[in-house]
Design a protein around this motif. Sequence first.
Motif, short mmCIF file in Angstrom:
data_model
loop_
_atom_site.label_atom_id
_atom_site.label_comp_id
_atom_site.label_asym_id
_atom_site.label_seq_id
_atom_site.Cartn_x
_atom_site.Cartn_y
_atom_site.Cartn_z
N MET A 92 0.82 -1.19 0.00
CA MET A 92 0.00 0.00 0.00
C MET A 92 0.86 1.26 0.00
O MET A 92 0.56 2.22 -0.69
CB MET A 92 -0.92 -0.05 1.23
N GLU A 93 1.94 1.21 0.80
CA GLU A 93 2.84 2.37 0.87
C GLU A 93 3.53 2.62 -0.47
O GLU A 93 3.77 3.77 -0.84
CB GLU A 93 3.88 2.16 1.98
N GLU A 94 3.82 1.52 -1.19
CA GLU A 94 4.47 1.67 -2.50
C GLU A 94 3.54 2.39 -3.47
O GLU A 94 3.98 3.24 -4.25
CB GLU A 94 4.85 0.31 -3.07
N ILE A 95 2.26 2.06 -3.43
CA ILE A 95 1.29 2.68 -4.33
C ILE A 95 1.18 4.17 -4.02
O ILE A 95 1.16 5.01 -4.92
CB ILE A 95 -0.08 1.99 -4.22
N LEU A 96 1.14 4.51 -2.72
CA LEU A 96 1.09 5.92 -2.34
C LEU A 96 2.35 6.66 -2.76
O LEU A 96 2.29 7.80 -3.20
CB LEU A 96 0.86 6.04 -0.82
N ALA A 97 3.50 5.99 -2.62
CA ALA A 97 4.76 6.61 -3.01
C ALA A 97 4.80 6.86 -4.52
O ALA A 97 5.27 7.90 -4.98
CB ALA A 97 5.93 5.74 -2.58
N ILE A 98 4.29 5.91 -5.30
CA ILE A 98 4.26 6.05 -6.75
C ILE A 98 3.33 7.19 -7.15
O ILE A 98 3.67 8.03 -8.00
CB ILE A 98 3.84 4.73 -7.43
N LYS A 99 2.15 7.27 -6.53
CA LYS A 99 1.21 8.36 -6.84
C LYS A 99 1.80 9.71 -6.45
O LYS A 99 1.64 10.70 -7.18
CB LYS A 99 -0.12 8.13 -6.11
N ASP A 100 2.49 9.74 -5.30
CA ASP A 100 3.13 10.99 -4.86
C ASP A 100 4.22 11.42 -5.84
O ASP A 100 4.35 12.59 -6.18
CB ASP A 100 3.70 10.80 -3.45
N GLN A 101 4.99 10.45 -6.33
CA GLN A 101 6.05 10.74 -7.30
C GLN A 101 5.45 11.25 -8.60
O GLN A 101 5.98 12.19 -9.21
CB GLN A 101 6.89 9.49 -7.55
N LYS A 102 4.34 10.66 -9.05
CA LYS A 102 3.68 11.11 -10.27
C LYS A 102 3.19 12.55 -10.13
O LYS A 102 3.31 13.35 -11.05
CB LYS A 102 2.52 10.19 -10.64
N LYS A 103 2.63 12.88 -8.96
CA LYS A 103 2.16 14.25 -8.72
C LYS A 103 3.32 15.24 -8.77
O LYS A 103 3.21 16.32 -9.33
CB LYS A 103 1.44 14.35 -7.38
#
Length: 155
Positions: A1-12
């Motif tokens: 779950m943390e990886e998905i949030l990190a990826i979304k944060d990086q995309k933003k």
Amino acid sequence: MEEILAIKDQKKRNEAYNQYVENMTPKSNCFANCAKAFLVGGLICTLGEGLNSFYEYLGNEKELAALYGTITLIAISIILTGLNIYQKLAQFGGAGSIVPITGFANSVVSPAIEFQTEGEVFGVGCKIFTIAGPVILYGIVSSWFVGLIYWIMHM
């Protein structure tokens, strides 16, 4: 779950950065840039042809007049580079200022002027060959290979 949030944060962050770059990058007009390059390059070439005609008018043969015209263009380019006028011409005319002989003379002299404070040997002497050295080396090596191929083909 943390990886998905990190990826979304990086995309933003990437999107925000791309938007920032797009906002800060100056907009260019392709037609105007091409017209300026054509104008500056055309003026340099016209000056070269005028010099050739002038030297022929003075009584020189066509080949010798072309040599004098080339030398004069190189000298003018070096002088304008030293007076920081060629840089302004290049900013206005873009690719038109890179007409082979004057652009090459400018690119050889510019580093030498920039590193003049480093001394005659380590400043001017070394930096003058940052552009000229590879070009001269490539010219010599490639002409040697072409000559070798020509020699082999005519044996």
